[in-house]
Motif scaffolding. Structure first.
Motif, mmCIF file in Angstrom:
data_model
loop_
_atom_site.group_PDB
_atom_site.id
_atom_site.type_symbol
_atom_site.label_atom_id
_atom_site.label_comp_id
_atom_site.label_asym_id
_atom_site.label_seq_id
_atom_site.Cartn_x
_atom_site.Cartn_y
_atom_site.Cartn_z
ATOM 1 N N MET A 1 -8.081 7.050 0.149
ATOM 2 C CA MET A 1 -9.128 7.839 0.758
ATOM 3 C C MET A 1 -9.719 7.114 1.950
ATOM 4 S SD MET A 1 -11.018 9.375 -2.594
ATOM 5 C CE MET A 1 -10.866 7.919 -3.590
ATOM 6 N N ASN A 2 -9.592 5.783 1.935
ATOM 7 C CA ASN A 2 -10.213 5.016 3.009
ATOM 8 C C ASN A 2 -9.257 3.990 3.602
ATOM 9 O OD1 ASN A 2 -10.064 2.842 1.265
ATOM 10 N ND2 ASN A 2 -12.132 3.078 0.530
ATOM 11 N N GLY A 3 -7.965 4.250 3.525
ATOM 12 C CA GLY A 3 -7.005 3.302 4.070
ATOM 13 C C GLY A 3 -6.765 2.115 3.152
ATOM 14 N N TRP A 4 -7.079 2.257 1.867
ATOM 15 C CA TRP A 4 -6.861 1.226 0.855
ATOM 16 C C TRP A 4 -7.733 0.000 1.084
ATOM 17 C CZ3 TRP A 4 -4.502 3.196 -3.190
ATOM 18 C CH2 TRP A 4 -3.631 4.268 -3.000
ATOM 19 N N GLY A 5 -8.870 0.166 1.774
ATOM 20 C CA GLY A 5 -9.785 -0.945 1.998
ATOM 21 C C GLY A 5 -10.992 -0.869 1.082
ATOM 22 N N GLU A 6 -12.002 -1.673 1.383
ATOM 23 C CA GLU A 6 -13.216 -1.737 0.576
ATOM 24 C C GLU A 6 -14.376 -0.950 1.178
ATOM 25 O OE1 GLU A 6 -13.303 -6.133 0.317
ATOM 26 O OE2 GLU A 6 -13.533 -5.735 -1.824
ATOM 27 N N VAL A 7 -14.095 0.217 1.687
ATOM 28 C CA VAL A 7 -15.129 1.021 2.321
ATOM 29 C C VAL A 7 -15.955 1.776 1.286
ATOM 30 C CG1 VAL A 7 -15.558 2.924 3.921
ATOM 31 C CG2 VAL A 7 -13.775 1.247 4.418
ATOM 32 N N ASP A 35 -8.286 18.274 0.658
ATOM 33 C CA ASP A 35 -6.964 17.681 0.847
ATOM 34 C C ASP A 35 -6.666 16.737 -0.304
ATOM 35 O OD1 ASP A 35 -6.567 18.835 3.429
ATOM 36 O OD2 ASP A 35 -7.883 17.292 4.265
ATOM 37 N N ASN A 36 -5.419 16.647 -0.688
ATOM 38 C CA ASN A 36 -5.013 15.729 -1.744
ATOM 39 C C ASN A 36 -5.183 14.289 -1.242
ATOM 40 O OD1 ASN A 36 -4.034 14.984 -4.228
ATOM 41 N ND2 ASN A 36 -1.897 15.301 -3.700
ATOM 42 N N VAL A 37 -5.851 13.466 -2.047
ATOM 43 C CA VAL A 37 -6.053 12.063 -1.709
ATOM 44 C C VAL A 37 -5.419 11.196 -2.791
ATOM 45 C CG1 VAL A 37 -8.151 12.414 -0.344
ATOM 46 C CG2 VAL A 37 -8.344 12.044 -2.790
ATOM 47 N N PHE A 38 -4.978 10.021 -2.395
ATOM 48 C CA PHE A 38 -4.360 9.071 -3.320
ATOM 49 C C PHE A 38 -5.213 7.810 -3.323
ATOM 50 C CE2 PHE A 38 -1.107 11.891 -1.813
ATOM 51 C CZ PHE A 38 -0.445 12.237 -2.977
ATOM 52 N N PHE A 39 -5.399 7.208 -4.505
ATOM 53 C CA PHE A 39 -6.299 6.059 -4.590
ATOM 54 C C PHE A 39 -6.053 5.282 -5.872
ATOM 55 C CE2 PHE A 39 -8.238 9.527 -6.814
ATOM 56 C CZ PHE A 39 -8.920 8.964 -7.875
ATOM 57 N N ASN A 75 1.547 2.761 -9.517
ATOM 58 C CA ASN A 75 1.210 4.099 -9.985
ATOM 59 C C ASN A 75 -0.192 4.483 -9.550
ATOM 60 O OD1 ASN A 75 3.714 4.212 -11.203
ATOM 61 N ND2 ASN A 75 2.961 3.408 -13.122
ATOM 62 N N ASN A 76 -0.255 5.311 -8.526
ATOM 63 C CA ASN A 76 -1.524 5.729 -7.951
ATOM 64 C C ASN A 76 -2.130 6.898 -8.703
ATOM 65 O OD1 ASN A 76 -1.299 3.834 -5.871
ATOM 66 N ND2 ASN A 76 -0.084 5.230 -4.641
ATOM 67 N N LEU A 77 -3.364 7.192 -8.374
ATOM 68 C CA LEU A 77 -4.067 8.373 -8.848
ATOM 69 C C LEU A 77 -4.158 9.344 -7.686
ATOM 70 C CD1 LEU A 77 -6.972 6.396 -10.524
ATOM 71 C CD2 LEU A 77 -5.046 7.457 -11.714
ATOM 72 N N SER A 78 -4.239 10.633 -7.982
ATOM 73 C CA SER A 78 -4.439 11.613 -6.917
ATOM 74 C C SER A 78 -5.525 12.591 -7.335
ATOM 75 C CB SER A 78 -3.144 12.364 -6.594
ATOM 76 O OG SER A 78 -2.818 13.277 -7.613
ATOM 77 N N PHE A 79 -6.193 13.138 -6.334
ATOM 78 C CA PHE A 79 -7.217 14.144 -6.557
ATOM 79 C C PHE A 79 -7.107 15.155 -5.438
ATOM 80 C CE2 PHE A 79 -11.815 15.453 -6.089
ATOM 81 C CZ PHE A 79 -11.810 16.296 -7.187
ATOM 82 N N ASP A 80 -6.988 16.432 -5.805
ATOM 83 C CA ASP A 80 -6.803 17.505 -4.836
ATOM 84 C C ASP A 80 -7.902 18.549 -5.044
ATOM 85 O OD1 ASP A 80 -5.787 19.168 -2.906
ATOM 86 O OD2 ASP A 80 -3.960 19.675 -3.992
#
Length: 103
Positions: A1-7, A35-39, A75-80
């Motif tokens: 959701m944020n470029g895989w950083g600590e935002v 939009d579908n996000v991965f995190f 193994n990521n999580l997704s939320f749409d």
């Protein structure tokens, strides 16, 4: 959701009046588009905590449905979300569950 950083850091809930002990929840409220996000739930070093799907592959999360997270690196999580809005992410570090609710 944020470029895989600590935002999008989560805040610690210091007390849990129901259990009369230290809290176990971390929360963050995020504004998301439809939009579908991965995190993942992780620390910045990706070593101390690195939690994603407890199953093989990406695991889709739904609103108000707690999911037990696992330590699988790839193994990521997704939320749409069906519509844009503010969503509260609640991680319980005792049970290793993540719940997303409409904020």
């Amino acid at each position: 959701m944020n470029g895989w950083g600590e935002v999008d850091k989560m805040s610690f809930n210091a007390t849990d009046p129901a259990e009369k002990e230290a809290g176990h929840e971390y929360t963050a409220t995020l504004s998301l588009g439809a939009d579908n996000v991965f995190f993942k739930v992780a620390t910045g070093d990706w070593a101390t905590i690195n939690l994603g799907s407890a199953t093989d592959g990406v695991e889709a999360l739904a609103v108000d449905t707690p999911v037990v997270l696992g330590g699988a690196n790839d193994n990521n999580l997704s939320f749409d979300p069906a519509a844009a809005g503010d969503f509260k992410f609640i991680f319980n570090d005792k049970t290793k569950t993540l719940t997303i609710s409409n904020d």
